[in-house]
Design a protein around this motif. Structure first.
Motif, PDB file in Angstrom:
ATOM      1  N   HIS A 105       0.868  -1.193   0.000  1.00 27.57           N
ATOM      2  CA  HIS A 105       0.000   0.000   0.000  1.00 27.57           C
ATOM      3  C   HIS A 105       0.895   1.230   0.000  1.00 27.57           C
ATOM      4  O   HIS A 105       1.833   1.331   0.791  1.00 27.57           O
ATOM      5  CB  HIS A 105      -0.904  -0.024   1.231  1.00 27.57           C
ATOM      6  CG  HIS A 105      -2.036   0.949   1.169  1.00 27.57           C
ATOM      7  ND1 HIS A 105      -1.860   2.307   1.261  1.00 27.57           N
ATOM      8  CD2 HIS A 105      -3.379   0.749   1.023  1.00 27.57           C
ATOM      9  CE1 HIS A 105      -3.030   2.910   1.180  1.00 27.57           C
ATOM     10  NE2 HIS A 105      -3.965   1.994   1.030  1.00 27.57           N
ATOM     11  N   GLU A 106       0.607   2.181  -0.879  1.00 28.40           N
ATOM     12  CA  GLU A 106       1.446   3.367  -1.030  1.00 28.40           C
ATOM     13  C   GLU A 106       1.657   4.116   0.283  1.00 28.40           C
ATOM     14  O   GLU A 106       2.744   4.631   0.562  1.00 28.40           O
ATOM     15  CB  GLU A 106       0.828   4.314  -2.065  1.00 28.40           C
ATOM     16  CG  GLU A 106       0.961   3.835  -3.500  1.00 28.40           C
ATOM     17  CD  GLU A 106       2.394   3.871  -4.003  1.00 28.40           C
ATOM     18  OE1 GLU A 106       3.160   4.765  -3.585  1.00 28.40           O
ATOM     19  OE2 GLU A 106       2.760   2.995  -4.804  1.00 28.40           O
ATOM     20  N   ALA A 107       0.614   4.189   1.108  1.00 25.62           N
ATOM     21  CA  ALA A 107       0.705   4.978   2.342  1.00 25.62           C
ATOM     22  C   ALA A 107       1.778   4.447   3.290  1.00 25.62           C
ATOM     23  O   ALA A 107       2.337   5.204   4.097  1.00 25.62           O
ATOM     24  CB  ALA A 107      -0.655   4.993   3.048  1.00 25.62           C
ATOM     25  N   ILE A 108       2.074   3.146   3.216  1.00 23.18           N
ATOM     26  CA  ILE A 108       3.054   2.556   4.127  1.00 23.18           C
ATOM     27  C   ILE A 108       4.449   3.124   3.878  1.00 23.18           C
ATOM     28  O   ILE A 108       5.276   3.198   4.800  1.00 23.18           O
ATOM     29  CB  ILE A 108       3.024   1.026   4.008  1.00 23.18           C
ATOM     30  CG1 ILE A 108       1.678   0.509   4.553  1.00 23.18           C
ATOM     31  CG2 ILE A 108       4.171   0.375   4.756  1.00 23.18           C
ATOM     32  CD1 ILE A 108       1.464  -0.975   4.405  1.00 23.18           C
ATOM     33  N   SER A 109       4.716   3.584   2.660  1.00 20.86           N
ATOM     34  CA  SER A 109       6.008   4.216   2.364  1.00 20.86           C
ATOM     35  C   SER A 109       6.234   5.420   3.279  1.00 20.86           C
ATOM     36  O   SER A 109       7.348   5.645   3.780  1.00 20.86           O
ATOM     37  CB  SER A 109       6.055   4.679   0.908  1.00 20.86           C
ATOM     38  OG  SER A 109       5.880   3.609   0.023  1.00 20.86           O
ATOM     39  N   HIS A 155       9.866   7.204  -3.580  1.00 23.92           N
ATOM     40  CA  HIS A 155       9.205   8.368  -2.983  1.00 23.92           C
ATOM     41  C   HIS A 155      10.211   9.356  -2.397  1.00 23.92           C
ATOM     42  O   HIS A 155      10.027  10.572  -2.492  1.00 23.92           O
ATOM     43  CB  HIS A 155       8.251   7.929  -1.871  1.00 23.92           C
ATOM     44  CG  HIS A 155       6.889   7.559  -2.355  1.00 23.92           C
ATOM     45  ND1 HIS A 155       6.056   8.437  -3.019  1.00 23.92           N
ATOM     46  CD2 HIS A 155       6.198   6.390  -2.267  1.00 23.92           C
ATOM     47  CE1 HIS A 155       4.922   7.833  -3.322  1.00 23.92           C
ATOM     48  NE2 HIS A 155       4.978   6.590  -2.889  1.00 23.92           N
ATOM     49  N   TYR A 156      11.266   8.832  -1.779  1.00 25.85           N
ATOM     50  CA  TYR A 156      12.137   9.692  -0.978  1.00 25.85           C
ATOM     51  C   TYR A 156      13.597   9.729  -1.440  1.00 25.85           C
ATOM     52  O   TYR A 156      14.421  10.365  -0.786  1.00 25.85           O
ATOM     53  CB  TYR A 156      12.067   9.254   0.490  1.00 25.85           C
ATOM     54  CG  TYR A 156      10.690   9.471   1.070  1.00 25.85           C
ATOM     55  CD1 TYR A 156      10.266  10.743   1.442  1.00 25.85           C
ATOM     56  CD2 TYR A 156       9.793   8.410   1.208  1.00 25.85           C
ATOM     57  CE1 TYR A 156       8.997  10.954   1.948  1.00 25.85           C
ATOM     58  CE2 TYR A 156       8.509   8.619   1.717  1.00 25.85           C
ATOM     59  CZ  TYR A 156       8.126   9.891   2.085  1.00 25.85           C
ATOM     60  OH  TYR A 156       6.854  10.104   2.576  1.00 25.85           O
ATOM     61  N   GLY A 157      13.892   9.095  -2.554  1.00 21.35           N
ATOM     62  CA  GLY A 157      15.230   9.190  -3.108  1.00 21.35           C
ATOM     63  C   GLY A 157      16.315   8.596  -2.230  1.00 21.35           C
ATOM     64  O   GLY A 157      17.450   9.091  -2.205  1.00 21.35           O
TER      65      GLY A 157
END
Length: 250
Positions: A105-109, A155-157
């Motif tokens: 799930h994307e939110a877990i990132s 998402h965060y590089g």
């Protein structure tokens, strides 16, 4: 009458069991279903059998089963369905719908990034992050954790992140940790585990041995725990299951 039956993994440690129950009860309070019960797959009570029977005794005719598990491994695909089939056969008039675990799930990132930055003043250019999962012989677990690691990186590089496992899959956590030796200036361990338990204690022991032998410092992040992002993901899975029209066990 509708019921929600939440299945947690279970642990011998009271702290882990209490954390799981508190988390699920918070989510339960936001769902308008007349019957709501919590049970455990193993190592704690009530068992799945006890949870199912409690729903029946309270008048449930439709039970939505919510597995409070991070990834879809053998427990999700084999162990829990086997038990549910047994109870369905005992109560053929009761409709049972089986939901999904948290999964990819994307939110877990965003949750993982929060855990990383909470424990680290700044990420160096030569930083390596180990995302440590429970592990399984089921290759879907390896694929999913690697997908989650990739999501965080995109998402965060993050310069370097690797999925590794405590059991059943390769690379093992210990192997991945030792492979980091002398290659990276900064090593951060992110346990992809829900709550306190024997597994996180094992991670701490492995890190302690590694630091004693390698003389390299390792930052250990907290478990995912009782977090609003996980609550939102679980509520999404609950609503998906409640809206499902196809009965999983018939």
């Amino acid at each position: 009458m509708k019921a929600l039956l939440f299945i947690c993994h279970g642990t011998r440690l009271a702290k882990g069991r209490i954390e799981a129950e508190e988390f699920v009860r918070l989510c339960m309070s936001q769902v308008d279903v007349p019957i709501k019960e919590i049970c455990f797959l193993e190592l704690a009570e009530p068992s799945i059998a006890q949870g199912f029977e409690r729903c029946i005794q309270k008048g449930a005719t439709n039970i939505s089963v919510i597995p409070v598990f991070l990834l879809s491994a053998n427990h999700i695909k084999i162990d829990i369905p086997k038990e549910l089939h047994h109870f369905q056969n005992q109560h053929p008039g009761v409709e049972v719908i089986y939901g999904r675990p948290f999964g990819v799930h994307e939110a877990i990132s965003h949750l993982l990034w929060e855990k990383i930055t909470k424990n680290t003043v700044s990420l160096r250019k030569n930083t390596h992050i180990l995302l440590v999962g429970r592990g399984s012989t089921d290759q879907d677990v390896k694929r999913d954790l690697e997908a989650i690691a990739s999501n965080v990186q995109n998402h965060y590089g993050i310069p370097s992140i690797q999925a590794c496992f405590l059991t059943g899959s390769e690379p093992s956590f210990e192997e991945a940790l030792w492979n980091s030796h002398k290659l990276y200036d900064q090593v951060i361990v992110v346990p992809y585990l829900l709550f306190s338990g024997l597994l996180i204690n094992g991670v701490k022991l492995t890190i302690k041995r590694y630091q004693q032998q390698s003389k390299q410092n390792v930052t250990l992040c907290e478990t995912l725990g009782y977090h609003p992002i996980l609550k939102d993901v679980l509520l999404t899975r609950i609503n998906e299951t409640l809206e499902t029209k196809k009965y999983a066990f018939s």
